[in-house]
Structures are given as C-alpha cells and as structure tokens.
Design an enzyme around this catalytic site. Structure first.
Site, PDB file in Angstrom:
ATOM      1  N   ALA A  94       9.377  -2.713 -14.440  1.00 54.57           N
ATOM      2  CA  ALA A  94       8.409  -2.535 -15.516  1.00 54.57           C
ATOM      3  C   ALA A  94       8.955  -3.100 -16.824  1.00 54.57           C
ATOM      4  O   ALA A  94      10.141  -3.400 -16.960  1.00 54.57           O
ATOM      5  CB  ALA A  94       8.088  -1.055 -15.695  1.00 54.57           C
ATOM      6  N   GLU A 124      15.212   3.692 -11.611  1.00 55.64           N
ATOM      7  CA  GLU A 124      14.551   4.516 -12.629  1.00 55.64           C
ATOM      8  C   GLU A 124      15.364   5.731 -13.049  1.00 55.64           C
ATOM      9  O   GLU A 124      15.281   6.186 -14.191  1.00 55.64           O
ATOM     10  CB  GLU A 124      13.168   4.967 -12.116  1.00 55.64           C
ATOM     11  CG  GLU A 124      12.136   3.866 -11.996  1.00 55.64           C
ATOM     12  CD  GLU A 124      12.172   3.140 -10.663  1.00 55.64           C
ATOM     13  OE1 GLU A 124      11.238   2.375 -10.383  1.00 55.64           O
ATOM     14  OE2 GLU A 124      13.136   3.351  -9.878  1.00 55.64           O
ATOM     15  N   GLU A 165       8.941  -1.622  -5.651  1.00 56.75           N
ATOM     16  CA  GLU A 165       7.729  -0.902  -5.245  1.00 56.75           C
ATOM     17  C   GLU A 165       6.623  -1.861  -4.828  1.00 56.75           C
ATOM     18  O   GLU A 165       5.849  -1.574  -3.904  1.00 56.75           O
ATOM     19  CB  GLU A 165       7.268   0.002  -6.383  1.00 56.75           C
ATOM     20  CG  GLU A 165       8.203   1.197  -6.592  1.00 56.75           C
ATOM     21  CD  GLU A 165       7.896   1.976  -7.847  1.00 56.75           C
ATOM     22  OE1 GLU A 165       7.608   3.184  -7.740  1.00 56.75           O
ATOM     23  OE2 GLU A 165       7.946   1.380  -8.955  1.00 56.75           O
ATOM     24  N   GLY A 176       9.679  -1.362 -10.317  1.00 57.61           N
ATOM     25  CA  GLY A 176       8.345  -1.762  -9.915  1.00 57.61           C
ATOM     26  C   GLY A 176       8.335  -2.977  -9.019  1.00 57.61           C
ATOM     27  O   GLY A 176       7.442  -3.134  -8.183  1.00 57.61           O
TER      28      GLY A 176
END
Length: 255
Positions: A61, A129, A109, A106
């Site tokens: 992100a 994270e 993911e 991300g």
C-alpha cells in the site's frame, strides 16, 4: 492510468504501472477493481494475467497516503480496499499472477487472489504489516492461511519477514519459480492454454473449488453436483464428448 487491461490470444493482462514500486494507493485500488470487473464481463477475455512489470510486482500500500488516515477514514475505506482485491479473486476465469521482484503487503495479497502464481527467481514475498503496528487488511489473514495453512501464515504475518522465491514455493505460496525474464511469458502461456478450454466448465470448476472450500463437504458436493449436471446443457459439453468419441481425448476445439 496506474492499471491497464490489454487483451491478446484470449488473455487479459491486468498490468500495474505506478513507478517505481507499484504502491497500491486508493486510485490504483479503485482502478484495479474497475478493470477486474471488466475482465470478468468481457467475452474476449478467457483467462487473466496479473503483472507488475519486469522489476516489481507491487510493494504494498501507499504508506504515506495511509499515514494521513485516521480510524474513521479507514473504517470508511476498509471495505472498498478488500472489494478491490476480491474483484480479482472473483473473476470467473483462470487467473495467474506473474510475480517479479517485491510482492509485499498488498502486493502479496493481490498475488493471493490468483488461481496460480508464477514467480521469478528474484521474487520476494511477505506480509510486513505487523512492522507498522497493523495486520494485513486486504485479505492476507484469510487467503494466506487458506493457501499455506495457519501455522505458516502466522509465521509470515507475526514476524513480517520476507521469503525468497524458493522458500515461497516450498511452503506453497507460489506454484512455480522461473528465471525473472521468463515470468510474464510463462504466465501468459499458461493462461493462453487455458483460454482455449471450455469457458463454462472452467468457471464451474473454479466456483466449485473456491466456494466448496468455504463450506462443509456435503454443501460442497451439492455445489459440484449442480454445476456438473448443468454443464450437460452446454455446447462445450456436446463438442467435448463428440470429439472424444470420434478422435480420442484432448482433441476438442472449444469456441
């Protein structure tokens, strides 16, 4: 645009293009959702490759953007964040992630949303994270655990460590490791081969597996049974069986 959709040989390539690291800011997330839904609808797209370019898949992100968000802002945004990734996971066609360089947070993911992952020898994957005082928020705690098992998922998420391509393959996080300069070509070849298959049967297989994994065995069998019987109403089934009887297995040409 930070994400594009290009179609060739029945394969739609969802290409991330936000140099230098393909950070997944809000605009990129929204564009990804829009194009994933377009790929799902388009009849000329029969399989999909998700690709970040030769150097990096996606490094996660946009931390600077997230740093400005408070609790209220993220409460309002978190569902849209997950929905953008789920749009990729829900494409009712074969999806392969072509992973080069970093696939972190991300980015990891997003790779988890594919049906198959081909990684370059230079790939590094992880969910860092926890190092920010957070947990994965775009499906990592759920999709990673389902893919590699809860223990391995907890190792990666609790520590935030990165794994290189070979370890990722060993734990089941990626399916194939190839030279970095061959990642996209091999991913496209895999997708192109499946793009020649029976579209409805592939959709049925994907939905039966994905939905069945979320429920008990009897419900999963019912899902399979309904799709199996329903495919007997399709032209692809007629074409496949006719070819098998006349020419033997593997000769059918599907439209």
């Amino acid at each position: 645009m930070t994400v594009s959709l290009e179609v060739a040989e029945g394969v739609g390539t969802l290409r991330l293009d936000r140099p230098p690291m393909n950070a997944l800011d809000i605009a990129t997330q929204d564009r990804l959702k829009e194009l994933a839904e377009e790929a799902a609808r388009r009849e000329d797209v029969r399989a999909v490759v998700v690709y970040g370019g030769e150097k990096v898949f996606a490094a996660g992100a946009d931390i600077k953007e997230m740093q400005e968000m408070d609790h209220t802002a993220m409460v309002l945004r978190a569902r849209a964040l997950q929905d953008s990734f789920s749009a990729v996971a829900r494409i009712p066609k074969p999806v392969v992630a072509a992973v080069t360089g970093y696939a972190l947070g991300g980015g990891c993911e997003l790779a988890l949303c594919a049906d198959f992952r081909i990684a370059g020898e230079n790939a590094k994957l992880g969910q860092p994270e926890i190092l920010l005082g957070l947990i994965p928020g775009a499906g990592g705690t759920q999709r990673l655990a389902r893919l590699v098992g809860p223990s391995k998922a907890k190792d990666l998420i609790f520590t935030g460590r990165m794994v290189k391509a070979e370890e990722a393959r060993e734990i089941g996080l990626v399916d194939r490791v190839v030279p970095a300069d061959e990642v996209y070509a091999q991913a496209h070849a895999w997708a192109a081969k499946l793009a020649q298959g029976p579209a409805l049967a592939l959709r049925a297989a994907k939905e039966s597996i994905d939905t069945g994994l979320e429920t008990d065995i009897d419900t999963g069998l019912a899902i399979e049974r309904n799709w199996f019987a329903g495919l007997f109403a399709t032209e692809d089934r007629e074409r496949g069986m006719r070819s098998f009887v006349a020419e033997g297995p593997g000769k059918a040409k599907f439209l």
